[in-house]
Enzyme design. Structure first.
Site, short mmCIF file in Angstrom:
data_model
loop_
_atom_site.label_atom_id
_atom_site.label_comp_id
_atom_site.label_asym_id
_atom_site.label_seq_id
_atom_site.Cartn_x
_atom_site.Cartn_y
_atom_site.Cartn_z
N ASN A 9 38.49 38.67 42.86
CA ASN A 9 39.38 37.56 43.22
C ASN A 9 40.02 37.08 41.93
OD1 ASN A 9 40.67 35.28 44.07
ND2 ASN A 9 38.81 34.12 44.57
N LYS A 11 42.33 34.93 41.46
CA LYS A 11 42.75 33.52 41.42
C LYS A 11 44.14 33.41 40.77
CE LYS A 11 37.89 32.41 41.42
NZ LYS A 11 36.82 31.48 41.08
N HIS A 94 38.29 29.90 50.52
CA HIS A 94 37.63 29.85 49.21
C HIS A 94 37.35 28.38 48.85
CE1 HIS A 94 36.92 30.17 44.92
NE2 HIS A 94 36.59 31.42 45.16
N GLU A 96 37.81 26.80 46.27
CA GLU A 96 38.90 26.14 45.54
C GLU A 96 40.00 25.68 46.50
OE1 GLU A 96 39.31 29.33 42.74
OE2 GLU A 96 37.31 28.82 41.99
N GLU A 166 29.46 31.82 48.56
CA GLU A 166 29.72 31.45 47.17
C GLU A 166 29.26 30.03 46.92
OE1 GLU A 166 33.15 34.16 45.57
OE2 GLU A 166 33.97 32.27 46.27
N GLY A 172 32.26 30.22 38.28
CA GLY A 172 32.88 29.99 36.98
C GLY A 172 32.03 29.18 36.02
N SER A 212 29.64 33.75 39.42
CA SER A 212 29.17 34.24 38.12
C SER A 212 28.46 35.60 38.18
CB SER A 212 28.29 33.19 37.43
OG SER A 212 29.03 32.01 37.18
#
Ligand code: 13P
Length: 252
Positions: A9, A11, A94, A96, A166, A172, A212
């Site tokens: 991904n 992003k 996702h 985000e 996730e 991250g 991660s």
């Protein structure tokens, strides 16, 4: 045997020339080292058409999709548009998107449905935030996200969905869920699907872990029985790491 998948991904990363370079590197790596898993990348909308025209050896996914068919939704990209440029699928829900764009479970469910209606493969993301994990609510959170977004689907529809768990606290941050934590919640997600759609269908569904994942921890995580691969952010942005993640499956 269910599908094992290593998914990148990207992003909001990479200029056009950087994107072109990495896609070419992935393609040539796959050709010289035939993978033991399916490989796909979720990339920014603007690069999808060229990527799809030039690369047939791995999946090309968008990172989002509109829940609407068409019309006055400035800035949105529809499922029909993605199908018309032959994208393979879309990453949907996702964290985000949930966090910065306030996407709800209902909207995410509508996105999964419209993707399926248009022949796109959805990767549906779920996962709890740190406070929820600390309060021991992660099972409840993931249950609600999954049931609300997916359980209106028929058995034939949900079969085509890939789930990506996730945990937001691991995205991250360098902090990864332990392989045991991943296994525990993946097994739980599979049990939810089994209760609603039956064990055979649940056993056929791929559930990816994201947060991660890197070459040093991938093999241990991917080896867990209910983990069917990874959805990878940072380590999907360079060929050395991404190819090592693909290779993790060669060693399992
Ligand atoms: P990182 O691998 O950078 O933690 O990102 C995970 C992710 O959000 C993939 O969708």
């Amino acid at each position: 045997m269910r599908k094992k998948i290593v998914a990148g991904n990207w992003k909001m990363n990479k200029t056009r020339s950087e994107a072109k370079k990495l896609l070419a590197e992935i393609d040539s790596y796959i050709q010289s080292h035939p993978p033991k898993c399916e490989v796909l990348v979720g990339i920014p909308f603007v690069y999808l058409e060229n990527a799809k025209a030039n690369h047939k050896n791995f999946g090309i996914y968008s990172e989002d999709i509109s829940e609407h068919k068409s019309g006055a939704y400035t800035g949105e990209i529809s499922a029909e548009m993605l199908t018309s440029i032959e994208a393979d699928g879309a990453i949907i829900g996702h964290s985000e998107r949930r966090q910065y764009h306030h996407e709800t479970d209902e909207q995410i469910g509508a996105k999964v449905k419209i993707a399926l209606d248009n022949g796109l493969n959805p990767i549906f993301c779920n996962g709890e935030v740190l406070e929820e994990r600390k309060a021991g609510k992660h099972f409840d959170v993931v249950k609600k996200q999954t049931e609300t977004a997916l359980f209106g689907l028929t058995a034939d529809e949900i079969k085509k969905v890939v789930i990506a768990y996730e945990p937001v606290w691991a995205i991250g941050t360098g902090e990864t869920a332990t392989p045991e934590q991943a296994q525990e919640i993946h097994a739980f997600i599979r049990s939810l699907i089994a209760e609603k759609y039956g064990k055979d269908l649940a056993d056929s569904l791929s559930i990816l872990y994201g947060g991660s994942v890197k070459p040093s921890n991938a093999k241990e995580i991917f080896s867990k029985p209910d983990v069917d691969g990874g959805l990878i952010g940072g380590a999907a942005l360079n060929i050395a790491d991404f190819s090592a993640l693909i290779d993790a499956y060669a060693e399992i």
